[in-house]
Scaffold this active site. Structure first.
Site, mmCIF file in Angstrom:
data_model
loop_
_atom_site.group_PDB
_atom_site.id
_atom_site.type_symbol
_atom_site.label_atom_id
_atom_site.label_comp_id
_atom_site.label_asym_id
_atom_site.label_seq_id
_atom_site.Cartn_x
_atom_site.Cartn_y
_atom_site.Cartn_z
ATOM 1 N N HIS A 44 0.832 -1.199 0.000
ATOM 2 C CA HIS A 44 0.000 0.000 0.000
ATOM 3 C C HIS A 44 0.868 1.251 0.000
ATOM 4 C CE1 HIS A 44 -3.881 -2.083 1.673
ATOM 5 N NE2 HIS A 44 -3.438 -2.612 0.548
ATOM 6 N N GLU A 46 1.321 3.734 2.132
ATOM 7 C CA GLU A 46 2.098 4.036 3.326
ATOM 8 C C GLU A 46 3.386 3.215 3.384
ATOM 9 O OE1 GLU A 46 -2.312 4.164 4.669
ATOM 10 O OE2 GLU A 46 -1.113 3.258 3.081
ATOM 11 N N ARG A 180 -10.760 2.873 -21.236
ATOM 12 C CA ARG A 180 -10.950 1.438 -21.018
ATOM 13 C C ARG A 180 -9.881 0.856 -20.098
ATOM 14 N NH1 ARG A 180 -12.196 -0.647 -27.221
ATOM 15 N NH2 ARG A 180 -14.259 0.370 -27.466
ATOM 16 N N ASP A 196 -21.254 -4.112 -35.437
ATOM 17 C CA ASP A 196 -19.927 -3.481 -35.387
ATOM 18 C C ASP A 196 -18.803 -4.487 -35.181
ATOM 19 O OD1 ASP A 196 -21.224 -1.107 -35.676
ATOM 20 O OD2 ASP A 196 -20.965 -0.446 -33.600
#
Length: 338
Positions: A44, A46, A180, A196
């Site tokens: 993390h 920290e 995305r 498409d």
């Protein structure tokens, strides 16, 4: 704290379902360490900031600026609150409380019980905006929903016969692929896939591909289409139960409550899968269904100078305009719900 927020943004697209978090350590007015949460399952913010500090003895006289309440529980990594207590830091300044029930004030309480001064709420709104996906996911028990479409200057998103037409330009396409990369999933409907044949990947940007989510109530699409190529995780929601070879490339999920149970079934299923954000890139029918249900958080509209004269009209939406820029020949507008 502004620097901590800048650092946190660097984790976009790589830390979900965790929030983006940045941390800056200051000793006598000088930054001695900084870091951010870089990848889900890894250290993390920290921890990364503390690791940068060369002389750990300085930590007991330092202030720690962190964008989200330090965690107090064992997850993929040990509790960050314990790390700060270990080094007896002087003060911790926090941008936002963590709404996750596993934390929810417990990290702050742990720090205070250890005699560490804690301040909460510095740049609170900026922090919520940074982690809008995380806060929506925890508080509303659903993914953060982004609507996206490109439309012609006269308000059409496709030709009348669904004939493929590239409405937006290359710069807009790259912008969308960057979007995305930063979101967990992308959702489309039957007609978008049928006409498409999209790949729904991030080939025009660097980063991970989103999970592809398809809604097709009749399980009617040919299995030769790009969405079934197995190149990225794909979830197929349908009402029809029948034998298919799609299981080799796609997770087929039967909607027991019917096709119109977007909120009751699909979004709840995505929530259970810890998918924190979804881009809706379908046609007008799918997009309008989310708008009519009030199930959206922001909308990205790319408007081209192209004129189609006739075709399929774009969705009708009302929201607060918060951003408008030019992308090459196109105009980009972002709306949020009132």
């Amino acid at each position: 704290m502004q620097r901590a927020l800048q650092l946190a943004k660097l984790g976009a697209g790589t830390v979900s379902p965790n929030p983006m978090v940045g941390c800056v350590i200051v000793h006598e007015g000088k930054v001695i360490g900084e870091g951010y949460h870089q990848k889900y399952g890894e250290a993390h913010a920290e921890v990364n900031a503390v690791n940068v500090v060369l002389d750990k003895s300085m930590l007991s006289e330092s202030e720690v600026y962190v964008t989200l309440e330090p965690c107090s529980h064992f997850g993929k990594t040990p509790p960050c609150a314990d790390l700060l207590i270990k080094y007896r830091v002087k003060k911790v300044i926090i941008c936002n409380y963590d709404p996750n029930p596993l934390v929810a004030g417990q990290g702050i309480e742990k720090l205070r019980q250890a005699g560490i001064e804690v301040e909460v709420g510095l740049l609170e709104e900026e922090g919520r905006q940074l982690n809008k996906r995380f806060f929506t996911f925890i508080e509303k028990k659903r993914p953060y929903i982004m609507l996206k479409w490109a439309e012609s200057a006269d308000g059409f998103i496709a030709k009348k016969n669904y004939e493929s037409v590239q409405i937006s330009g290359l710069l807009s396409k790259r912008f969308v692929h960057k979007m995305r990369v930063e979101e967990d999933a992308i959702m489309v409907g039957t007609n978008t896939v049928r006409y498409d044949n999209p790949r729904l990947d991030t080939r025009f940007w660097t980063g991970k591909n989103p999970v592809r989510v398809l809604i097709d109530k009749d399980l009617s699409l040919p299995e030769t289409l790009n969405i079934f190529d197995g190149s990225q995780k794909t979830i197929y929601y349908t009402n029809v139960s029948r034998s298919t070879t799609l299981e080799n490339t796609t997770e087929v999920v039967l909607q027991k409550d019917g096709f119109h149970s977007i909120n009751k079934f699909i979004l709840q299923d995505l929530f259970q899968r810890k998918i924190q954000s979804v881009i809706i890139e379908g046609g007008t029918v799918l997009l309008q269904s989310f708008i009519d249900l009030g199930l959206w958080d922001e909308a990205i509209i790319l408007k081209s100078k192209m004129v189609l004269n006739q075709g399929i009209k774009s969705p009708k939406i009302v929201g607060k305009e918060v951003e408008k820029i030019t992308l090459g020949e196109d105009f980009y507008t972002k709306l949020i719900r009132f």
